[in-house]
Design a protein around this motif. Structure first.
Motif, mmCIF file in Angstrom:
data_model
loop_
_atom_site.group_PDB
_atom_site.id
_atom_site.type_symbol
_atom_site.label_atom_id
_atom_site.label_comp_id
_atom_site.label_asym_id
_atom_site.label_seq_id
_atom_site.Cartn_x
_atom_site.Cartn_y
_atom_site.Cartn_z
ATOM 1 N N ASP A 21 4.212 -24.283 -19.638
ATOM 2 C CA ASP A 21 4.969 -24.809 -20.772
ATOM 3 C C ASP A 21 5.495 -23.623 -21.572
ATOM 4 O OD1 ASP A 21 6.036 -26.035 -22.978
ATOM 5 O OD2 ASP A 21 4.244 -27.204 -23.453
ATOM 6 N N PRO A 22 6.795 -23.350 -21.537
ATOM 7 C CA PRO A 22 7.338 -22.168 -22.205
ATOM 8 C C PRO A 22 7.175 -22.188 -23.723
ATOM 9 C CG PRO A 22 9.107 -23.520 -21.346
ATOM 10 C CD PRO A 22 7.821 -24.111 -20.851
ATOM 11 N N LYS A 23 6.928 -23.349 -24.310
ATOM 12 C CA LYS A 23 6.739 -23.424 -25.759
ATOM 13 C C LYS A 23 5.367 -22.904 -26.176
ATOM 14 C CE LYS A 23 9.795 -27.355 -26.369
ATOM 15 N NZ LYS A 23 9.874 -28.765 -26.734
ATOM 16 N N HIS A 24 4.410 -22.882 -25.241
ATOM 17 C CA HIS A 24 3.044 -22.513 -25.578
ATOM 18 C C HIS A 24 2.546 -21.258 -24.862
ATOM 19 C CE1 HIS A 24 3.240 -26.883 -26.506
ATOM 20 N NE2 HIS A 24 2.698 -26.427 -27.620
ATOM 21 N N ILE A 25 3.449 -20.504 -24.281
ATOM 22 C CA ILE A 25 3.027 -19.294 -23.563
ATOM 23 C C ILE A 25 3.955 -18.153 -23.941
ATOM 24 C CG2 ILE A 25 4.380 -19.611 -21.454
ATOM 25 C CD1 ILE A 25 0.948 -18.881 -20.794
ATOM 26 N N ASP A 26 3.387 -16.964 -24.056
ATOM 27 C CA ASP A 26 4.207 -15.812 -24.430
ATOM 28 C C ASP A 26 4.219 -14.739 -23.346
ATOM 29 O OD1 ASP A 26 1.610 -15.023 -24.714
ATOM 30 O OD2 ASP A 26 1.855 -14.123 -26.687
#
Length: 85
Positions: A21-26
């Motif tokens: 999930d790109p919103k929750h991973i950096d």
């Protein structure tokens, strides 16, 4: 349980095939103008070492962390089952 909307926004880690999930991973990198997201820093480092290897490769299935663990275990034991003492 995740909503169907959040599932639609997920991307696939190009190294291991996990859903991210790109919103929750950096953990990400940019290659040729495209941004790629990764489940772990090890996957990012492997991708940065040889991006074309992973961009040209198709994953037969998504294994997830348990599948990768079993694959590494099989590789390290030579395919032999472990014996309990």
């Amino acid at each position: 349980m995740k909503s169907s909307e959040s599932l639609k926004n997920n991307v696939i880690d190009p190294v291991c095939g996990m859903t991210v999930d790109p919103k929750h991973i950096d953990i990400l990198t940019t290659y040729e103008g495209c941004t790629y997201y990764f489940c772990a820093d090890g996957c990012r480092k492997a991708f940065e070492a040889d991006p074309q290897k992973y961009l040209n490769e198709k994953h037969p299935k998504r294994m997830g962390w348990w599948g990768r663990y079993l694959e590494r275990l099989k590789k390290n034991t030579g395919g032999k089952s472990l014996e309990c003492h």
